[in-house]
Scaffold this motif. Structure first.
Motif, mmCIF file in Angstrom:
data_model
loop_
_atom_site.group_PDB
_atom_site.id
_atom_site.type_symbol
_atom_site.label_atom_id
_atom_site.label_comp_id
_atom_site.label_asym_id
_atom_site.label_seq_id
_atom_site.Cartn_x
_atom_site.Cartn_y
_atom_site.Cartn_z
ATOM 1 N N MET A 1 31.719 52.229 17.478
ATOM 2 C CA MET A 1 32.159 53.587 17.740
ATOM 3 C C MET A 1 31.098 54.560 17.216
ATOM 4 N N SER A 2 30.741 55.568 18.016
ATOM 5 C CA SER A 2 29.720 56.533 17.618
ATOM 6 C C SER A 2 30.236 57.414 16.485
ATOM 7 N N SER A 3 29.308 58.052 15.805
ATOM 8 C CA SER A 3 29.721 58.911 14.689
ATOM 9 C C SER A 3 30.558 60.092 15.168
ATOM 10 N N LEU A 4 30.278 60.602 16.354
ATOM 11 C CA LEU A 4 31.051 61.721 16.880
ATOM 12 C C LEU A 4 32.467 61.285 17.229
ATOM 13 N N LYS A 5 32.613 60.152 17.890
ATOM 14 C CA LYS A 5 33.947 59.646 18.246
ATOM 15 C C LYS A 5 34.731 59.281 16.982
ATOM 16 N N LEU A 6 34.041 58.710 16.023
ATOM 17 C CA LEU A 6 34.671 58.373 14.746
ATOM 18 C C LEU A 6 35.147 59.647 14.041
ATOM 19 N N ALA A 7 34.305 60.674 14.040
ATOM 20 C CA ALA A 7 34.670 61.937 13.410
ATOM 21 C C ALA A 7 35.862 62.573 14.126
ATOM 22 N N LEU A 8 35.868 62.542 15.453
ATOM 23 C CA LEU A 8 36.996 63.102 16.202
ATOM 24 C C LEU A 8 38.301 62.382 15.867
ATOM 25 N N ALA A 9 38.238 61.062 15.776
ATOM 26 C CA ALA A 9 39.433 60.285 15.434
ATOM 27 C C ALA A 9 39.908 60.626 14.021
ATOM 28 N N TYR A 11 39.264 63.444 12.370
ATOM 29 C CA TYR A 11 39.715 64.845 12.414
ATOM 30 C C TYR A 11 41.132 64.920 12.977
ATOM 31 N N ARG A 12 41.377 64.127 13.993
ATOM 32 C CA ARG A 12 42.716 64.104 14.600
ATOM 33 C C ARG A 12 43.758 63.665 13.568
ATOM 34 N N ALA A 13 43.469 62.578 12.871
ATOM 35 C CA ALA A 13 44.415 62.062 11.881
ATOM 36 C C ALA A 13 44.542 62.995 10.674
ATOM 37 N N ASP A 14 43.424 63.569 10.277
ATOM 38 C CA ASP A 14 43.379 64.403 9.074
ATOM 39 C C ASP A 14 43.972 65.788 9.287
ATOM 40 N N HIS A 15 43.783 66.351 10.474
ATOM 41 C CA HIS A 15 44.165 67.737 10.684
ATOM 42 C C HIS A 15 45.072 67.982 11.895
ATOM 43 N N LEU A 16 44.716 67.438 13.030
ATOM 44 C CA LEU A 16 45.393 67.806 14.272
ATOM 45 C C LEU A 16 46.822 67.295 14.387
ATOM 46 N N HIS A 21 50.136 72.296 18.364
ATOM 47 C CA HIS A 21 49.344 72.090 19.582
ATOM 48 C C HIS A 21 48.124 71.200 19.305
ATOM 49 N N GLY A 22 48.266 70.302 18.363
ATOM 50 C CA GLY A 22 47.162 69.422 17.984
ATOM 51 C C GLY A 22 46.669 68.539 19.118
ATOM 52 N N THR A 23 47.571 68.073 19.962
ATOM 53 C CA THR A 23 47.185 67.216 21.086
ATOM 54 C C THR A 23 46.295 67.981 22.055
ATOM 55 N N GLU A 24 46.647 69.232 22.341
ATOM 56 C CA GLU A 24 45.831 70.053 23.238
ATOM 57 C C GLU A 24 44.478 70.365 22.605
ATOM 58 N N ARG A 25 44.465 70.647 21.316
ATOM 59 C CA ARG A 25 43.207 70.919 20.613
ATOM 60 C C ARG A 25 42.286 69.698 20.688
ATOM 61 N N ARG A 74 31.203 69.579 8.532
ATOM 62 C CA ARG A 74 30.268 69.854 7.433
ATOM 63 C C ARG A 74 30.897 69.473 6.097
ATOM 64 N N HIS A 75 32.166 69.780 5.943
ATOM 65 C CA HIS A 75 32.869 69.441 4.705
ATOM 66 C C HIS A 75 32.898 67.925 4.480
ATOM 67 N N MET A 76 33.018 67.170 5.566
ATOM 68 C CA MET A 76 33.080 65.713 5.479
ATOM 69 C C MET A 76 31.698 65.053 5.544
ATOM 70 N N ASP A 77 30.633 65.849 5.530
ATOM 71 C CA ASP A 77 29.237 65.363 5.561
ATOM 72 C C ASP A 77 28.870 64.601 6.824
ATOM 73 N N TYR A 78 29.476 64.976 7.951
ATOM 74 C CA TYR A 78 29.073 64.386 9.225
ATOM 75 C C TYR A 78 27.847 65.090 9.776
ATOM 76 N N THR A 79 27.732 66.384 9.511
ATOM 77 C CA THR A 79 26.637 67.171 10.071
ATOM 78 C C THR A 79 26.378 68.395 9.210
ATOM 79 N N GLU A 80 25.217 68.995 9.411
ATOM 80 C CA GLU A 80 24.883 70.273 8.788
ATOM 81 C C GLU A 80 24.835 71.378 9.837
ATOM 82 N N LEU A 81 25.089 71.026 11.091
ATOM 83 C CA LEU A 81 25.015 71.969 12.200
ATOM 84 C C LEU A 81 26.037 73.090 12.026
ATOM 85 N N ARG A 82 25.577 74.322 12.204
ATOM 86 C CA ARG A 82 26.434 75.501 12.122
ATOM 87 C C ARG A 82 26.301 76.287 13.423
#
Length: 105
Positions: A1-9, A11-16, A21-25, A74-82
């Motif tokens: 699993m890519s880092s982006l897909k892993l982060a999305l999964a 993020y979904r569990a952690d926040h959404l 409306h987490g499913t739509e987000r 950024r908080h989870m150290d996945y990226t520094e992109l702003r």
């Protein structure tokens, strides 16, 4: 699993899952990142080009989703992109009835 897909999964569990409306987000984020596999592929230009397909309130909802996702990333150290986004002004939704319209009611 890519880092982006892993982060999305994560993020979904952690926040959404706690949002009404987490499913739509989550779907919004999936649409934006549909052809990207890793954070290294994401650039400001890439995000701007992808967001062009939406307008008005829809665009603003996608921007809000991205802003929060990148703050979390950024908080989870996945990226520094702003990434930065220009908010689009929405058309007024208020209708004011004319005197003729009021009279006909």
């Amino acid at each position: 699993m890519s880092s982006l897909k892993l982060a999305l999964a994560e993020y979904r569990a952690d926040h959404l899952e706690n949002l009404k409306h987490g499913t739509e987000r989550y779907r919004q984020l999936e649409r934006v990142f549909a052809h990207l596999e890793d954070y290294e592929q994401i650039t400001q230009r890439e995000l701007t080009l992808v967001l062009r397909q939406w307008t008005g309130a829809t665009y603003n909802r996608y921007v809000a989703a991205l802003i929060h996702f990148f703050r979390w990333s950024r908080h989870m150290d996945y990226t520094e992109l702003r990434p930065e986004f220009m908010r689009k002004r929405e058309a007024s939704r208020d209708d004011v009835l004319s005197m003729e319209q009021l009279g006909s009611i």
